[in-house]
Every structure is written in C-alpha cells, then in structure tokens.
Design a protein around this motif. Structure first.
Motif, PDB file in Angstrom:
ATOM      1  N   PHE A  22       3.675  64.070  -4.073  1.00 15.64           N
ATOM      2  CA  PHE A  22       3.139  63.718  -2.763  1.00 15.64           C
ATOM      3  C   PHE A  22       3.873  62.523  -2.172  1.00 15.64           C
ATOM      4  O   PHE A  22       4.076  62.442  -0.972  1.00 15.64           O
ATOM      5  CB  PHE A  22       1.650  63.357  -2.861  1.00 15.64           C
ATOM      6  N   SER A  23       4.220  61.566  -3.001  1.00 19.50           N
ATOM      7  CA  SER A  23       4.790  60.330  -2.477  1.00 19.50           C
ATOM      8  C   SER A  23       6.310  60.381  -2.364  1.00 19.50           C
ATOM      9  O   SER A  23       6.958  59.365  -2.227  1.00 19.50           O
ATOM     10  CB  SER A  23       4.345  59.141  -3.340  1.00 19.50           C
ATOM     11  N   SER A  24       6.877  61.564  -2.386  1.00 17.13           N
ATOM     12  CA  SER A  24       8.333  61.713  -2.319  1.00 17.13           C
ATOM     13  C   SER A  24       8.859  61.948  -0.911  1.00 17.13           C
ATOM     14  O   SER A  24       9.985  62.387  -0.733  1.00 17.13           O
ATOM     15  CB  SER A  24       8.772  62.876  -3.222  1.00 17.13           C
ATOM     16  N   SER A  25       8.080  61.648   0.098  1.00 15.11           N
ATOM     17  CA  SER A  25       8.479  61.934   1.478  1.00 15.11           C
ATOM     18  C   SER A  25       9.779  61.242   1.865  1.00 15.11           C
ATOM     19  O   SER A  25      10.587  61.804   2.600  1.00 15.11           O
ATOM     20  CB  SER A  25       7.373  61.514   2.436  1.00 15.11           C
TER      21      SER A  25
ATOM     22  N   ILE B 220       0.960  68.159  13.377  1.00 13.78           N
ATOM     23  CA  ILE B 220       0.088  68.500  12.246  1.00 13.78           C
ATOM     24  C   ILE B 220       0.813  68.241  10.916  1.00 13.78           C
ATOM     25  O   ILE B 220       0.260  67.620  10.010  1.00 13.78           O
ATOM     26  CB  ILE B 220      -0.390  69.967  12.348  1.00 13.78           C
ATOM     27  N   VAL B 221       2.057  68.677  10.826  1.00 14.95           N
ATOM     28  CA  VAL B 221       2.839  68.450   9.599  1.00 14.95           C
ATOM     29  C   VAL B 221       3.018  66.953   9.369  1.00 14.95           C
ATOM     30  O   VAL B 221       2.908  66.467   8.231  1.00 14.95           O
ATOM     31  CB  VAL B 221       4.206  69.170   9.676  1.00 14.95           C
ATOM     32  N   TYR B 222       3.274  66.212  10.430  1.00 19.46           N
ATOM     33  CA  TYR B 222       3.455  64.765  10.331  1.00 19.46           C
ATOM     34  C   TYR B 222       2.192  64.077   9.812  1.00 19.46           C
ATOM     35  O   TYR B 222       2.251  63.236   8.918  1.00 19.46           O
ATOM     36  CB  TYR B 222       3.860  64.222  11.708  1.00 19.46           C
ATOM     37  N   ILE B 223       1.045  64.461  10.335  1.00 15.82           N
ATOM     38  CA  ILE B 223      -0.217  63.869   9.881  1.00 15.82           C
ATOM     39  C   ILE B 223      -0.471  64.209   8.408  1.00 15.82           C
ATOM     40  O   ILE B 223      -0.896  63.358   7.627  1.00 15.82           O
ATOM     41  CB  ILE B 223      -1.387  64.325  10.789  1.00 15.82           C
ATOM     42  N   ILE B 224      -0.177  65.440   8.021  1.00 17.50           N
ATOM     43  CA  ILE B 224      -0.335  65.841   6.611  1.00 17.50           C
ATOM     44  C   ILE B 224       0.605  65.025   5.726  1.00 17.50           C
ATOM     45  O   ILE B 224       0.207  64.553   4.653  1.00 17.50           O
ATOM     46  CB  ILE B 224      -0.112  67.360   6.441  1.00 17.50           C
ATOM     47  N   LEU B 225       1.850  64.835   6.171  1.00 19.80           N
ATOM     48  CA  LEU B 225       2.810  64.031   5.404  1.00 19.80           C
ATOM     49  C   LEU B 225       2.319  62.598   5.237  1.00 19.80           C
ATOM     50  O   LEU B 225       2.417  62.023   4.149  1.00 19.80           O
ATOM     51  CB  LEU B 225       4.165  64.013   6.120  1.00 19.80           C
ATOM     52  N   ILE B 226       1.801  62.017   6.313  1.00 20.47           N
ATOM     53  CA  ILE B 226       1.281  60.648   6.241  1.00 20.47           C
ATOM     54  C   ILE B 226       0.130  60.583   5.241  1.00 20.47           C
ATOM     55  O   ILE B 226       0.096  59.711   4.372  1.00 20.47           O
ATOM     56  CB  ILE B 226       0.835  60.149   7.629  1.00 20.47           C
ATOM     57  N   ALA B 227      -0.813  61.501   5.362  1.00 23.84           N
ATOM     58  CA  ALA B 227      -1.994  61.488   4.485  1.00 23.84           C
ATOM     59  C   ALA B 227      -1.611  61.698   3.022  1.00 23.84           C
ATOM     60  O   ALA B 227      -2.062  60.955   2.144  1.00 23.84           O
ATOM     61  CB  ALA B 227      -2.991  62.546   4.933  1.00 23.84           C
ATOM     62  N   THR B 228      -0.779  62.694   2.752  1.00 23.02           N
ATOM     63  CA  THR B 228      -0.443  62.979   1.351  1.00 23.02           C
ATOM     64  C   THR B 228       0.421  61.874   0.744  1.00 23.02           C
ATOM     65  O   THR B 228       0.252  61.535  -0.425  1.00 23.02           O
ATOM     66  CB  THR B 228       0.258  64.342   1.200  1.00 23.02           C
ATOM     67  N   THR B 229       1.312  61.304   1.548  1.00 18.00           N
ATOM     68  CA  THR B 229       2.131  60.210   1.029  1.00 18.00           C
ATOM     69  C   THR B 229       1.259  58.994   0.732  1.00 18.00           C
ATOM     70  O   THR B 229       1.407  58.357  -0.313  1.00 18.00           O
ATOM     71  CB  THR B 229       3.256  59.851   2.012  1.00 18.00           C
TER      72      THR B 229
END
Length: 187
Positions: free
Chosen positions: A15-18, A117-126
């Motif tokens: 998750f934190s590999s963004s 939507i993808v950006y928000i998911i990336l922020i949340a999961t990271t």
C-alpha cells in the motif's frame, strides 16, 4: 539472517509503495514517448526528495520528527531496516500531494472523475500503509500530504507560465494529458 516481516506488514508495505510506482510509471512514460513533460514530472519527483531533506533533518530533532518506535523498512523501496532520517513530513504523502497538479489538470480539462477517485484511493491506502507499518504517525502523514499539496499548487502555477513560453513543452504536456485521460476515462 534477516527475518521477513509478517504477511500483514508486507501487504501494508505494498500500500505504501505509491512513490516508487509513480516514479517508475513516469520514467517509463518519459522513455517510451520521449516526452519532455513526463521528464519534468520525474524531475519533480526527485526534487521533492531533495526539497524535503532539510525539513526532515531539522524536524528529526523534535518530537514531531521522530518516527514511531517500531519504524522499520521505511524508505522509498520499503527496505533498508531502521530509518536513517526523520519522519516529518512523510515523503510518500508529500509526493501524492505534489502530483495533485496532474489530477487537478485532468479534472479541470476533461472532467475526468475516474482519476480523482483513483487519486483519493491512492492517498487513503498510502496513508494507511505508512501509519500501520509504523513508518509515520498520523500527524507526519497528514503534514506530508499538506506540504505536497502546497508544492503541487506552486508547480501548477509555474507549469502554466512555462507552457506559454516553450511551445514544445506545451505540445508534450497536451500529449501527456491526452494519454492520461484516454487511459483513465471510460471513453
């Protein structure tokens, strides 16, 4: 012999590999399309690390800059053992904030809600990954995002000024955003 982290931690590290994913995708796009604008994005990703280094060094001496006690494998590659630098602000989250200028441009020009939507998911999961792998506190994570958003706003303004003076930059920027919209939209 080094012991592998538990499966839960390995999942959270993913998750934190963004930061790594954004760097590789940008580098691939730059090389594949020989795109100056994508090279600019790679440069911004690298400069984010350079710009945050003095802040992290200064904050490492304060209670806000100290990483959680269990912090381990917290660098860009999620490896390396005990962290060598402070945790304020989170560089991974700063990168996601920095990339907001791309998301904003795609939304503004193409009304592309998929990228938002993808950006928000990336922020949340990271954020979840950075906090639950003990690499950062919630304050360090949130602060990284805010600092990155401010960097993204500055880049957005400078980016629009540069495109007015360098025609090839503007053309490559348009190609980049057309490709990103095509990849992320339902069209």
């Amino acid at each position: 012999m080094a012991k592998h982290p538990p499966a839960k931690d390995q999942f959270l590290y993913l998750f934190s590999s963004s930061e790594l994913i954004a760097l590789y995708i940008s580098m691939f796009y730059t090389a594949y399309n020989v795109n100056i604008y994508a090279a600019f994005i790679v440069f911004m990703i690298i400069m984010k690390t350079v710009a945050l280094h003095p802040i992290k060094s200064a904050m490492n001496k304060t209670k806000f800059g100290i990483r959680p006690k269990k912090a381990f494998n917290c660098n860009m590659m999620n490896c390396g053992g005990k962290p060598a630098s402070g945790g304020f602000p989170s560089g991974h989250m700063a990168l996601l904030g920095l990339l907001s200028f791309i998301v904003y441009h795609l939304f503004k020009k193409y009304q592309n809600t998929n990228i938002v939507i993808v950006y928000i998911i990336l922020i949340a999961t990271t954020a979840i990954g950075r906090i639950f792998t003990y690499c950062h506190t919630p304050l360090q994570t949130f602060s990284g995002l805010i600092i990155g958003l401010l960097m993204g706003m500055i880049i957005y303004i400078l980016d629009n000024i540069v495109e007015d003076y360098i025609p090839i930059y503007k053309r490559h920027k348009e190609e980049f955003y057309n490709d990103m919209d095509r990849i992320t939209s339902n069209k």
